[in-house]
Scaffold this motif. Structure first.
Motif, PDB file in Angstrom:
ATOM      1  N   GLY A 249       2.459  -3.348  -5.271  1.00  0.00           N
ATOM      2  CA  GLY A 249       2.845  -2.455  -4.197  1.00  0.00           C
ATOM      3  C   GLY A 249       4.114  -2.950  -3.530  1.00  0.00           C
ATOM      4  N   SER A 250       4.906  -2.023  -3.015  1.00  0.00           N
ATOM      5  CA  SER A 250       6.139  -2.394  -2.327  1.00  0.00           C
ATOM      6  C   SER A 250       5.816  -3.047  -0.992  1.00  0.00           C
ATOM      7  CB  SER A 250       7.011  -1.165  -2.091  1.00  0.00           C
ATOM      8  OG  SER A 250       8.145  -1.507  -1.317  1.00  0.00           O
ATOM      9  N   GLU A 251       6.519  -4.118  -0.693  1.00  0.00           N
ATOM     10  CA  GLU A 251       6.369  -4.772   0.601  1.00  0.00           C
ATOM     11  C   GLU A 251       7.224  -4.107   1.675  1.00  0.00           C
ATOM     12  OE1 GLU A 251       6.976  -8.969   0.289  1.00  0.00           O
ATOM     13  OE2 GLU A 251       5.542  -9.167  -1.353  1.00  0.00           O
ATOM     14  N   ASP A 252       8.129  -3.213   1.258  1.00  0.00           N
ATOM     15  CA  ASP A 252       9.069  -2.616   2.207  1.00  0.00           C
ATOM     16  C   ASP A 252       9.388  -1.169   1.793  1.00  0.00           C
ATOM     17  OD1 ASP A 252      10.752  -2.397   4.329  1.00  0.00           O
ATOM     18  OD2 ASP A 252      12.242  -3.832   3.597  1.00  0.00           O
ATOM     19  N   PRO A 253       8.437  -0.233   1.955  1.00  0.00           N
ATOM     20  CA  PRO A 253       8.649   1.130   1.447  1.00  0.00           C
ATOM     21  C   PRO A 253       9.776   1.911   2.109  1.00  0.00           C
ATOM     22  CG  PRO A 253       6.526   0.960   2.550  1.00  0.00           C
ATOM     23  CD  PRO A 253       7.108  -0.414   2.511  1.00  0.00           C
ATOM     24  N   ASP A 254      10.334   1.396   3.188  1.00  0.00           N
ATOM     25  CA  ASP A 254      11.479   2.097   3.783  1.00  0.00           C
ATOM     26  C   ASP A 254      12.805   1.593   3.226  1.00  0.00           C
ATOM     27  OD1 ASP A 254      11.262  -0.348   5.219  1.00  0.00           O
ATOM     28  OD2 ASP A 254      12.350   0.514   6.914  1.00  0.00           O
TER      29      ASP A 254
END
Length: 113
Positions: A91-96
């Protein structure tokens, strides 16, 4: 910055809306159930995902526009955006941050969820 800050949610929402409306900026998956439908229905499903705007606090509590559902005929459909790292292993740690995130939009029959 707090992970749940309004600015972060606004950036995620903008990225999600752009991706969902254009299908550019990530990976789009349709499930076997959707793939099995006739081309005209699949085209309508894709258009409904692109133009979905019925977000409420109940179906979008984080205000990130990452999930929606709709009905066509007697069938209910669901779309969901998930966030992965660029290698699509975790999973992405920083979706923004689009430089660190691969968005994956999955479109399915609700019964496939």
């Amino acid at each position: 910055m707090d992970i749940d800050s309004p600015d972060k949610s606004a950036r995620i929402r903008a990225l999600n809306d752009s991706f969902r409306r254009t299908f550019v900026g990530g990976v789009v998956h349709i499930t076997a159930g959707v793939e099995a439908l006739c081309p005209e229905v699949r085209a309508e499903i894709l258009e409904r995902v692109r133009t979905f705007e019925r977000f409420t606090h109940e179906n979008d509590p984080h205000d990130e526009h990452d999930l929606g559902s709709f009905v066509i005929g007697n069938s209910s459909f669901l779309w969901k955006i998930d966030y992965y790292d660029r290698e699509m292993k975790h999973g992405s740690e920083d979706p923004d941050d689009p430089e660190k995130t691969t968005r994956v939009l999955t479109i399915m029959l609700s019964e496939e969820y």
